[in-house]
Design a protein around this motif. Structure first.
Motif, PDB file in Angstrom:
ATOM      1  N   TRP A 152      10.437  -5.643 -13.122  1.00 15.07           N
ATOM      2  CA  TRP A 152       9.802  -6.207 -14.309  1.00 15.07           C
ATOM      3  C   TRP A 152       8.280  -6.154 -14.259  1.00 15.07           C
ATOM      4  N   LEU A 153       7.685  -5.971 -13.085  1.00 14.32           N
ATOM      5  CA  LEU A 153       6.233  -5.817 -13.018  1.00 14.32           C
ATOM      6  C   LEU A 153       5.805  -4.364 -12.811  1.00 14.32           C
ATOM      7  N   GLY A 154       6.734  -3.500 -12.400  1.00 15.77           N
ATOM      8  CA  GLY A 154       6.394  -2.097 -12.201  1.00 15.77           C
ATOM      9  C   GLY A 154       5.852  -1.426 -13.462  1.00 15.77           C
ATOM     10  N   PRO A 155       6.513  -1.589 -14.640  1.00 14.06           N
ATOM     11  CA  PRO A 155       5.962  -0.990 -15.863  1.00 14.06           C
ATOM     12  C   PRO A 155       4.565  -1.492 -16.208  1.00 14.06           C
ATOM     13  N   ALA A 205      -4.190  -2.608 -10.778  1.00  8.37           N
ATOM     14  CA  ALA A 205      -2.904  -1.920 -10.625  1.00  8.37           C
ATOM     15  C   ALA A 205      -2.510  -1.820  -9.157  1.00  8.37           C
ATOM     16  N   ASN A 206      -3.479  -1.537  -8.290  1.00  4.74           N
ATOM     17  CA  ASN A 206      -3.175  -1.459  -6.851  1.00  4.74           C
ATOM     18  C   ASN A 206      -2.762  -2.824  -6.293  1.00  4.74           C
ATOM     19  N   ALA A 207      -3.456  -3.872  -6.753  1.00  8.76           N
ATOM     20  CA  ALA A 207      -3.120  -5.213  -6.273  1.00  8.76           C
ATOM     21  C   ALA A 207      -1.714  -5.614  -6.710  1.00  8.76           C
ATOM     22  N   ILE A 208      -1.371  -5.289  -7.954  1.00 16.70           N
ATOM     23  CA  ILE A 208      -0.027  -5.609  -8.435  1.00 16.70           C
ATOM     24  C   ILE A 208       1.013  -4.796  -7.680  1.00 16.70           C
ATOM     25  N   ILE A 218      -1.253  -0.332 -16.591  1.00 15.63           N
ATOM     26  CA  ILE A 218      -2.634  -0.604 -16.201  1.00 15.63           C
ATOM     27  C   ILE A 218      -3.251   0.619 -15.527  1.00 15.63           C
ATOM     28  N   ARG A 219      -2.468   1.288 -14.671  1.00 20.75           N
ATOM     29  CA  ARG A 219      -2.982   2.493 -14.003  1.00 20.75           C
ATOM     30  C   ARG A 219      -3.251   3.610 -15.022  1.00 20.75           C
ATOM     31  N   SER A 220      -2.419   3.721 -16.047  1.00 22.53           N
ATOM     32  CA  SER A 220      -2.650   4.718 -17.098  1.00 22.53           C
ATOM     33  C   SER A 220      -3.940   4.421 -17.855  1.00 22.53           C
TER      34      SER A 220
END
Length: 302
Positions: free
Chosen positions: A162-165, A48-51, A170-172
């Protein structure tokens, strides 16, 4: 008259057999699940951090002018102008071959050499990265003005839309994995508490006798604590070994993933250090839990 000495058979207060009761096996299962959940949580958090780092401040300008010559000229001009702006960190025009290769993966054509794909009127793309820490709203406004001047009708697509959700999902999931680690740690502590109370109940008469001959609660607790700690350590070692084998197998299979979101998931040095520390922390937690439980229960016996 000499009386022959009869060898005395020393009997232990607690059985000395290993892995015979249910406690080591239950602890082994919980430890294995804890390590797997922790590894999943660490990998998901890093992904999630990398994205998030990859999409923060990145936009793609899509130029859809019908004339291919004008389209290429607008893309080149926009890239040059954007690269010279102070709020832009980098600007890169996506090569047609790269775009064809990407589309070819979806249409089953390796390398984008499908003549049907080459005949399609593909847009020109320009990737633009904003300066880190700047005013995103102001940067977007200035970029829109620049795009309107150099490539009228072009579309600005922020990657975060479009990649934020996906990154938030993934973080959830990483937080869910962390919650599972806490729940299984609490379950392991509950197993230790039940084991300690069961041991005191089984040896109640012996404990009364030890009290009568002057043994203190701390001395008795130390005896039971050592036995419970050894059983727990055996279970933790077994569960850790199984979890390590599973993680190594998954890592070996994961090494073949070199592209896409899956390639961003990894443990890293800090993650491996945390996984190695978890069994040691579990042993310390089990010993402390057993000691506090035993002392609290012994105070109520006599």
């Amino acid at each position: 008259m000499i009386i022959p000495r009869v060898p005395v058979q020393h009997r232990r207060l607690l059985p000395d057999r290993r892995l015979t009761g249910p406690t080591p096996w239950v602890i082994a299962i919980l430890m294995m699940l804890t390590l797997l959940a922790a590894a999943a949580g660490i990998g998901l958090a890093r992904s999630a951090n990398a994205i998030g780092d990859a999409i923060a401040g990145r936009v793609t300008v899509q130029i859809v002018t019908a004339n291919p010559v004008a389209r290429a000229a607008q893309a080149a001009a926009l890239r040059r102008r954007a690269a010279g702006e102070p709020y832009v960190r980098a600007a890169r025009a996506v090569e047609p071959d790269e775009l064809l290769a990407t589309l070819g993966q979806w249409f089953g054509s390796e390398g984008g050499d499908d003549p049907v794909l080459k005949s399609l009127p593909l847009p020109a793309l320009v990737d633009i990265d904003f300066v880190v820490g700047g005013d995103r709203a102001g940067q977007m406004a200035r970029l829109r003005a620049l795009v309107a001047a150099e490539a009228p009708g072009a579309r600005i697509i922020p990657h975060a839309e479009w990649l934020g959700p996906v990154a938030r999902l993934i973080r959830s999931l990483a937080w869910v994995a962390g919650g599972l680690v806490l729940l299984m740690s609490a379950a392991s502590a509950a197993v230790v508490i039940m084991t300690a109370r069961a041991a005191l109940g089984t040896h109640y008469a012996t404990i009364e006798m030890l009290h009568l001959i002057g043994a203190t609660d701390r001395q008795i607790a130390r005896l039971f604590q050592r036995r419970i700690a050894i059983d727990t350590a055996y279970g933790i070692a077994l569960g850790s070994a199984v979890a390590a084998a599973i993680l190594l197998l998954i890592g070996w299979q994961w090494s073949g993933v070199t592209a896409g979101l899956a390639a961003t998931a990894s443990l890293g040095p800090a993650g491996w250090a945390l996984l190695l520390a978890l069994p040691l922390l579990a042993i310390a937690l089990a010993a402390l839990t057993a000691r506090q439980t035993l002392l609290a229960a012994l105070k109520k016996i006599l």
